[in-house]
Design an enzyme around this catalytic site. Structure first.
Site, mmCIF file in Angstrom:
data_model
loop_
_atom_site.group_PDB
_atom_site.id
_atom_site.type_symbol
_atom_site.label_atom_id
_atom_site.label_comp_id
_atom_site.label_asym_id
_atom_site.label_seq_id
_atom_site.Cartn_x
_atom_site.Cartn_y
_atom_site.Cartn_z
ATOM 1 N N LYS A 23 0.827 -1.220 0.000
ATOM 2 C CA LYS A 23 0.000 0.000 0.000
ATOM 3 C C LYS A 23 0.859 1.266 0.000
ATOM 4 O O LYS A 23 0.842 2.055 0.962
ATOM 5 C CB LYS A 23 -0.955 -0.010 1.198
ATOM 6 N N ASP B 188 -10.692 -10.607 -9.895
ATOM 7 C CA ASP B 188 -10.973 -11.411 -8.711
ATOM 8 C C ASP B 188 -12.488 -11.376 -8.542
ATOM 9 O O ASP B 188 -13.064 -10.336 -8.235
ATOM 10 C CB ASP B 188 -10.277 -10.808 -7.493
#
Length: 360
Positions: free
Chosen positions: A162, A218
């Site tokens: 991140k 996903d």
């Protein structure tokens, strides 16, 4: 060759669909999710497929027996005594994955893409290191762990979790290939392959990356499942357009099973999948929607951004929107609005649902 598919547990993110069917058997583009992966693995020469699962439902065993016969492969269930993360299952399946010196594939069961296993295998063999992972670009890397390469090479230098400043936009796509030697790095306990295995491999120059061409999704939760369906249909339009349906009232990319019945005056599409034995009555509007086997949509209903599970029905003049998901055998009454409802199996809805909520 061999492969391991990380299936995991009860598919809680894809409820209510997974209340009545294991996640790998939930339909995606009119066939079980896992079938897309098995077909691609078989095409590259895989003969042993390990399913890493937390439990082994009987329906799953029966379905895998049929796939073994269809594709002439051996499908093994590796049942974790406790959740072992993303690395532990490899150690549990070591006897199968290391039975010869050929590399083996590992992939997450929620991932749908074009599965370029042949190119991945060629790339892996050329660089000669222990492992290769595929990467895919994202618009906002700050939400993910970013893969950083050594300048001018395919060798992974490090992973940045991140990042708050720009280091790149390539993230782990959840598709790998490894030499059996990498199994020595894993213990049969809960382990994260991303946090405990990959960083040491990268530090020792044993991990490379190659970009995944085409789409990646996903599809483990409803909103992403619908987005992934759009990407899949778009890919199909480019690679195999004759597989898509055409005809009066169809707009954009639409996939309809031949056994489905479509009424008059319908507008269907774009980005719609209609499963086996589905009945669509006259005047129905469908957009960005998946309708699974045996369901029916009655006259003049309007359905957008929704998933209608098996053997369900939508009443006349009803409206579904806002990532509504109907589990198996759910029945929406006439002239009902459902906005963002998640309806558990075997329920009937006779009142409007104006705000996203779970109906038990």
């Amino acid at each position: 060759m061999k492969a391991l598919i990380l299936v995991g547990g009860f598919g809680t993110r894809l409820r209510p669909l997974t209340f009545t069917k294991p996640k790998p058997l939930v339909d995606f583009a009119n066939q079980p999710m896992i079938l897309h992966q098995i077909e691609a693995l078989v095409a590259v020469g895989v003969k042993d497929i390990v399913l890493a699962v937390n439990y082994q439902p009987e329906i799953m065993v029966d379905a895998m027996h049929k796939m073994e016969e269809r594709f002439n492969v051996k499908i093994h269930f590796s049942i974790e005594p406790e959740p072992l993360g993303t690395a532990g299952p490899l150690a549990l399946a070591r006897d199968i994955l290391s039975k010869d010196n050929d590399p083996f594939f590992v992939l997450n069961s929620d991932v749908i893409c074009e599965f370029p296993f042949e190119k991945l295998l060629d790339f892996h063999r050329k660089h000669g290191a222990e492992g290769t992972l595929m990467t895919t670009p994202v618009e906002d890397p700050s939400k993910y762990g970013v893969v950083v390469l050594k300048p001018g090479t395919t060798e992974i230098e490090r992973f940045v979790e991140k990042p708050s400043t720009w280091v790149g936009d390539q993230i782990n796509a959840g598709i790998y290939i490894f030499n059996p030697a990498m199994l020595d790095r894993i213990q049969p306990r809960p382990m994260s392959i991303e946090k405990e295995v990959f960083p040491p491999m990268a530090a020792q120059g044993q991990l490379h990356a190659t970009p995944l061409e085409g789409f990646w999704a996903d599809v483990g939760q409803p909103r992403d499942y619908l987005s992934g369906t759009c990407l899949y249909l778009n890919s199909l339009a480019k690679k195999n357009p004759e597989a898509l349906s055409t005809g009066e009232g169809l707009q954009g990319n639409v996939l309809i099973d031949p056994s489905a019945k479509i009424g008059k005056g319908c507008k269907i599409g774009p980005n719609v999948v209609i499963g086996p034995n589905v009945v669509i009555a006259d005047g129905v509007r469908l957009n960005r929607t998946v309708i699974m086997k045996g369901s029916s949509v009655h006259e003049n209903a309007w359905v957008r951004d929704s998933i209608i599970g098996w053997f369900s029905s939508v009443g006349r003049w009803s409206r579904l929107d806002g990532t509504t998901v109907l589990g198996e055998d759910v029945h929406i009454g006439d002239e009902i609005l459902v906005n963002g409802g998640s309806i558990l199996p075997h329920k009937s809805v006779k009142a409007n649902i104006l705000e996203p909520q779970i109906v038990m």
